[in-house]
Design a protein around this motif. Structure first.
Motif, PDB file in Angstrom:
ATOM      1  N   LEU A 124       0.832  -1.206   0.000  1.00 37.20           N
ATOM      2  CA  LEU A 124       0.000   0.000   0.000  1.00 37.20           C
ATOM      3  C   LEU A 124       0.865   1.253   0.000  1.00 37.20           C
ATOM      4  O   LEU A 124       0.613   2.211  -0.762  1.00 37.20           O
ATOM      5  CB  LEU A 124      -0.917  -0.013   1.223  1.00 37.20           C
ATOM      6  CG  LEU A 124      -1.792   1.224   1.451  1.00 37.20           C
ATOM      7  CD1 LEU A 124      -2.729   1.427   0.278  1.00 37.20           C
ATOM      8  CD2 LEU A 124      -2.574   1.112   2.754  1.00 37.20           C
ATOM      9  N   LYS A 125       1.901   1.260   0.821  1.00 39.64           N
ATOM     10  CA  LYS A 125       2.794   2.418   0.892  1.00 39.64           C
ATOM     11  C   LYS A 125       3.537   2.622  -0.427  1.00 39.64           C
ATOM     12  O   LYS A 125       3.634   3.759  -0.922  1.00 39.64           O
ATOM     13  CB  LYS A 125       3.790   2.214   2.033  1.00 39.64           C
ATOM     14  CG  LYS A 125       4.745   3.378   2.246  1.00 39.64           C
ATOM     15  CD  LYS A 125       5.663   3.111   3.428  1.00 39.64           C
ATOM     16  CE  LYS A 125       6.619   4.286   3.634  1.00 39.64           C
ATOM     17  NZ  LYS A 125       7.526   4.036   4.801  1.00 39.64           N
ATOM     18  N   LEU A 126       4.036   1.536  -1.017  1.00 40.23           N
ATOM     19  CA  LEU A 126       4.751   1.642  -2.292  1.00 40.23           C
ATOM     20  C   LEU A 126       3.799   2.048  -3.413  1.00 40.23           C
ATOM     21  O   LEU A 126       4.170   2.791  -4.323  1.00 40.23           O
ATOM     22  CB  LEU A 126       5.434   0.310  -2.621  1.00 40.23           C
ATOM     23  CG  LEU A 126       6.567  -0.119  -1.687  1.00 40.23           C
ATOM     24  CD1 LEU A 126       7.067  -1.511  -2.054  1.00 40.23           C
ATOM     25  CD2 LEU A 126       7.723   0.886  -1.740  1.00 40.23           C
ATOM     26  N   GLY A 127       2.544   1.543  -3.348  1.00 34.10           N
ATOM     27  CA  GLY A 127       1.559   1.909  -4.363  1.00 34.10           C
ATOM     28  C   GLY A 127       1.233   3.382  -4.328  1.00 34.10           C
ATOM     29  O   GLY A 127       1.077   4.033  -5.368  1.00 34.10           O
ATOM     30  N   LEU A 128       1.134   3.956  -3.125  1.00 31.26           N
ATOM     31  CA  LEU A 128       0.875   5.387  -2.999  1.00 31.26           C
ATOM     32  C   LEU A 128       2.027   6.210  -3.538  1.00 31.26           C
ATOM     33  O   LEU A 128       1.827   7.305  -4.066  1.00 31.26           O
ATOM     34  CB  LEU A 128       0.615   5.742  -1.530  1.00 31.26           C
ATOM     35  CG  LEU A 128      -0.742   5.304  -0.964  1.00 31.26           C
ATOM     36  CD1 LEU A 128      -0.784   5.501   0.543  1.00 31.26           C
ATOM     37  CD2 LEU A 128      -1.864   6.078  -1.633  1.00 31.26           C
ATOM     38  N   GLY A 129       3.237   5.670  -3.405  1.00 33.95           N
ATOM     39  CA  GLY A 129       4.410   6.353  -3.937  1.00 33.95           C
ATOM     40  C   GLY A 129       4.708   6.000  -5.374  1.00 33.95           C
ATOM     41  O   GLY A 129       5.746   6.409  -5.906  1.00 33.95           O
ATOM     42  N   GLU A 130       3.782   5.213  -5.983  1.00 32.65           N
ATOM     43  CA  GLU A 130       3.925   4.786  -7.386  1.00 32.65           C
ATOM     44  C   GLU A 130       5.264   4.098  -7.626  1.00 32.65           C
ATOM     45  O   GLU A 130       5.916   4.299  -8.648  1.00 32.65           O
ATOM     46  CB  GLU A 130       3.759   5.980  -8.328  1.00 32.65           C
ATOM     47  CG  GLU A 130       2.387   6.624  -8.231  1.00 32.65           C
ATOM     48  CD  GLU A 130       2.202   7.763  -9.221  1.00 32.65           C
ATOM     49  OE1 GLU A 130       3.205   8.154  -9.868  1.00 32.65           O
ATOM     50  OE2 GLU A 130       1.066   8.264  -9.350  1.00 32.65           O
ATOM     51  N   LYS A 131       5.648   3.266  -6.661  1.00 36.72           N
ATOM     52  CA  LYS A 131       6.892   2.517  -6.772  1.00 36.72           C
ATOM     53  C   LYS A 131       6.656   1.049  -7.087  1.00 36.72           C
ATOM     54  O   LYS A 131       7.577   0.247  -7.053  1.00 36.72           O
ATOM     55  CB  LYS A 131       7.691   2.650  -5.474  1.00 36.72           C
ATOM     56  CG  LYS A 131       8.129   4.079  -5.166  1.00 36.72           C
ATOM     57  CD  LYS A 131       8.914   4.155  -3.869  1.00 36.72           C
ATOM     58  CE  LYS A 131       9.340   5.584  -3.570  1.00 36.72           C
ATOM     59  NZ  LYS A 131      10.101   5.690  -2.290  1.00 36.72           N
ATOM     60  N   VAL A 132       5.384   0.692  -7.367  1.00 34.39           N
ATOM     61  CA  VAL A 132       5.043  -0.672  -7.738  1.00 34.39           C
ATOM     62  C   VAL A 132       4.682  -0.688  -9.216  1.00 34.39           C
ATOM     63  O   VAL A 132       3.926   0.186  -9.675  1.00 34.39           O
ATOM     64  CB  VAL A 132       3.848  -1.194  -6.905  1.00 34.39           C
ATOM     65  CG1 VAL A 132       3.500  -2.623  -7.305  1.00 34.39           C
ATOM     66  CG2 VAL A 132       4.176  -1.132  -5.424  1.00 34.39           C
ATOM     67  N   PRO A 133       5.214  -1.620 -10.015  1.00 36.99           N
ATOM     68  CA  PRO A 133       4.855  -1.686 -11.443  1.00 36.99           C
ATOM     69  C   PRO A 133       3.351  -1.759 -11.619  1.00 36.99           C
ATOM     70  O   PRO A 133       2.693  -2.607 -11.004  1.00 36.99           O
ATOM     71  CB  PRO A 133       5.537  -2.976 -11.915  1.00 36.99           C
ATOM     72  CG  PRO A 133       6.663  -3.186 -10.959  1.00 36.99           C
ATOM     73  CD  PRO A 133       6.182  -2.660  -9.641  1.00 36.99           C
ATOM     74  N   PRO A 134       2.743  -0.854 -12.426  1.00 36.40           N
ATOM     75  CA  PRO A 134       1.279  -0.836 -12.593  1.00 36.40           C
ATOM     76  C   PRO A 134       0.702  -2.172 -13.025  1.00 36.40           C
ATOM     77  O   PRO A 134      -0.408  -2.532 -12.646  1.00 36.40           O
ATOM     78  CB  PRO A 134       1.073   0.242 -13.674  1.00 36.40           C
ATOM     79  CG  PRO A 134       2.296   1.108 -13.589  1.00 36.40           C
ATOM     80  CD  PRO A 134       3.411   0.186 -13.215  1.00 36.40           C
ATOM     81  N   ARG A 135       1.461  -2.913 -13.810  1.00 38.01           N
ATOM     82  CA  ARG A 135       0.950  -4.182 -14.328  1.00 38.01           C
ATOM     83  C   ARG A 135       0.652  -5.164 -13.201  1.00 38.01           C
ATOM     84  O   ARG A 135      -0.299  -5.952 -13.272  1.00 38.01           O
ATOM     85  CB  ARG A 135       1.961  -4.778 -15.299  1.00 38.01           C
ATOM     86  CG  ARG A 135       1.465  -6.038 -15.989  1.00 38.01           C
ATOM     87  CD  ARG A 135       2.482  -6.517 -16.998  1.00 38.01           C
ATOM     88  NE  ARG A 135       2.017  -7.736 -17.648  1.00 38.01           N
ATOM     89  CZ  ARG A 135       2.730  -8.408 -18.560  1.00 38.01           C
ATOM     90  NH1 ARG A 135       3.920  -7.957 -18.924  1.00 38.01           N
ATOM     91  NH2 ARG A 135       2.245  -9.509 -19.090  1.00 38.01           N
ATOM     92  N   SER A 136       1.463  -5.129 -12.145  1.00 40.03           N
ATOM     93  CA  SER A 136       1.272  -6.082 -11.047  1.00 40.03           C
ATOM     94  C   SER A 136       0.052  -5.745 -10.200  1.00 40.03           C
ATOM     95  O   SER A 136      -0.388  -6.562  -9.385  1.00 40.03           O
ATOM     96  CB  SER A 136       2.518  -6.119 -10.159  1.00 40.03           C
ATOM     97  OG  SER A 136       2.737  -4.862  -9.549  1.00 40.03           O
ATOM     98  N   LEU A 137      -0.498  -4.540 -10.362  1.00 37.32           N
ATOM     99  CA  LEU A 137      -1.666  -4.131  -9.586  1.00 37.32           C
ATOM    100  C   LEU A 137      -2.940  -4.083 -10.418  1.00 37.32           C
ATOM    101  O   LEU A 137      -3.966  -3.579  -9.953  1.00 37.32           O
ATOM    102  CB  LEU A 137      -1.425  -2.740  -8.973  1.00 37.32           C
ATOM    103  CG  LEU A 137      -0.337  -2.655  -7.896  1.00 37.32           C
ATOM    104  CD1 LEU A 137      -0.127  -1.221  -7.464  1.00 37.32           C
ATOM    105  CD2 LEU A 137      -0.699  -3.513  -6.693  1.00 37.32           C
TER     106      LEU A 137
END
Length: 409
Positions: free
Chosen positions: A103-116
């Motif tokens: 959740l924290k990495l997603g808010l910082g847009e540090k997770v590849p969009p494809r994986s979400l």
């Protein structure tokens, strides 16, 4: 990222309308995801068996606070602004930490969009069934020989199953809190049992542990450092025990000890080290005296009926003198509660430490001590005392003193 657990939705507006805002805990899932497309926003999806389509919560600029004080216990709360809901989560602590990190990495847009992406978190899949936490086996025919035990078990009862050997599959149950192996034919337990991290209650009554001598290494499971931090109830009644292993004094968290209907003539000298002990049931044995260290206990109930307490026919022993280097080191190990085992120090030293005597002050003594027969008023150590009819509440104790100062206390 998707987690499954007991989740409760609380509406913060309802209490202002004199309506309870607390929801009902239900086994459900939470997933972090996005809709396809570059402009799609991150959201959290809550699904349950009753709400298979799920409820979506916008994440960006919509989370007021995340409460993580008890995250190590698998508990956390996510507070959303709109709608004004608190999502209270109880699940596996490791999974919860990974979820919050995603959740924290997603808010910082540090997770590849494809994986979400929505398709990757399987929003239409069914919520997994509630894991089995309790299992009761009451016969040999009902024993799950082929299936094994669910790893999620917290309570396991195996009674009247004619078990002669301990099933090592039990050692894989890391969440196990209560283990009841009463009414079987067990004579010993594996040393690895002492490494179970969560075991709080262990019931072993109506077995054959009396066939294993108290000095036998097959009692080493009691010395497990994890068991010493967690075990609160131990039942060894109806086992034909002649002696209790001295390692019992290492179970610092023990609050209930049941050893009635055995053949015990004495109790371990370190019994007074069980500072959290509140109930001692030792009736229907052959006790002639109690260990002097028992004076340190503050029990709610003490059951000693019936036992044949009698005056000790022993001479006072005065071995007070100069401490050897070995005894100085051994006393320090006990005082600092240092963990020791045959894997760390020689077995001869383990034997030496395990056979410590304990002074009324709680200190250990080995070769240098003063020993004498001291009467004890049982009402001074227990709120409720159960004895035979007309039995005297003053009983003899075999007491050790580590110094002249303790003798005059």
């Amino acid at each position: 990222m998707k987690i499954v657990g007991n989740i409760e939705i609380c509406n913060r507006l309802l209490p202002s309308l004199n309506i309870s805002g607390k929801g009902r805990k239900q086994w459900s899932s939470l997933a972090i995801g996005k809709h396809p497309g570059p402009e799609a926003e991150l959201f959290i999806l809550h699904q349950s068996a009753q709400n298979k389509l799920g409820t979506k919560y916008k994440v960006k600029k919509n989370i007021e606070q995340v409460f993580t004080r008890f995250v190590n216990e698998g508990k956390a709360t996510i507070r959303f602004k709109q709608p004004p809901h608190d999502v209270c989560i109880i699940c596996d602590s490791l999974q919860l930490k990974l979820f919050l990190k995603t959740l924290k990495l997603g808010l910082g847009e540090k997770v590849p969009p494809r994986s979400l992406m929505l398709s990757n978190i399987t929003t239409t899949s069914k919520v997994p069934p509630i894991p089995k936490t309790n299992l009761v086996i009451l016969s040999k025919a009902a024993y799950p020989t082929l299936e094994g035990f669910p790893r999620t078990l917290q309570v396991l009862k195996i009674n009247h199953a004619m078990q002669k050997r301990f099933d090592n599959n039990i050692l894989r149950l890391q969440n196990l809190k209560l283990l009841d192996l009463s009414h079987n034919d067990l004579t010993c337990l594996p040393e690895e049992l002492g490494m179970l991290p969560s075991l709080e209650c262990l019931y072993l009554s109506h077995n054959k542990f009396g066939e294993t001598p108290a000095q036998d290494s097959r009692w080493n499971w009691i010395s497990g450092f994890r068991l010493a931090k967690s075990l609160q109830v131990l039942d060894l009644s109806h086992n034909e025990l002649r002696l209790l292993p001295k390692q019992i004094s290492k179970l610092k968290k023990l609050s209930i000890l049941k050893i009635e209907r055995n053949q015990l003539s004495q109790l371990p000298p370190g019994l007074g080290n069980l500072i959290n002990l509140r109930s001692l049931v030792a009736g229907y044995n052959r006790l002639h005296f109690l260990p002097g260290s028992i004076k340190r206990l503050h029990l709610d109930s003490l059951d000693l009926a019936p036992n044949s307490f009698e005056s000790l026919n022993m001479r006072n022993a005065n071995n007070l003198g100069v401490l050897s280097l070995l005894e100085c080191a051994a006393r320090k190990v006990i005082e600092c509660r240092l963990f020791y085992s045959p894997e760390i120090i020689p077995r001869s030293l383990v034997f030496y430490l395990d056979n410590a005597h304990y002074c009324v002050c709680g200190s250990a003594c080995f070769e240098v001590f003063l020993r004498k027969h001291v009467p004890l008023q049982l009402n001074h150590i227990a709120n409720t005392v159960i004895l035979s009819h007309n039995a005297d509440t003053i009983v003899p104790t075999d007491t050790f003193f580590c110094s002249h100062k303790c003798v005059n206390m």
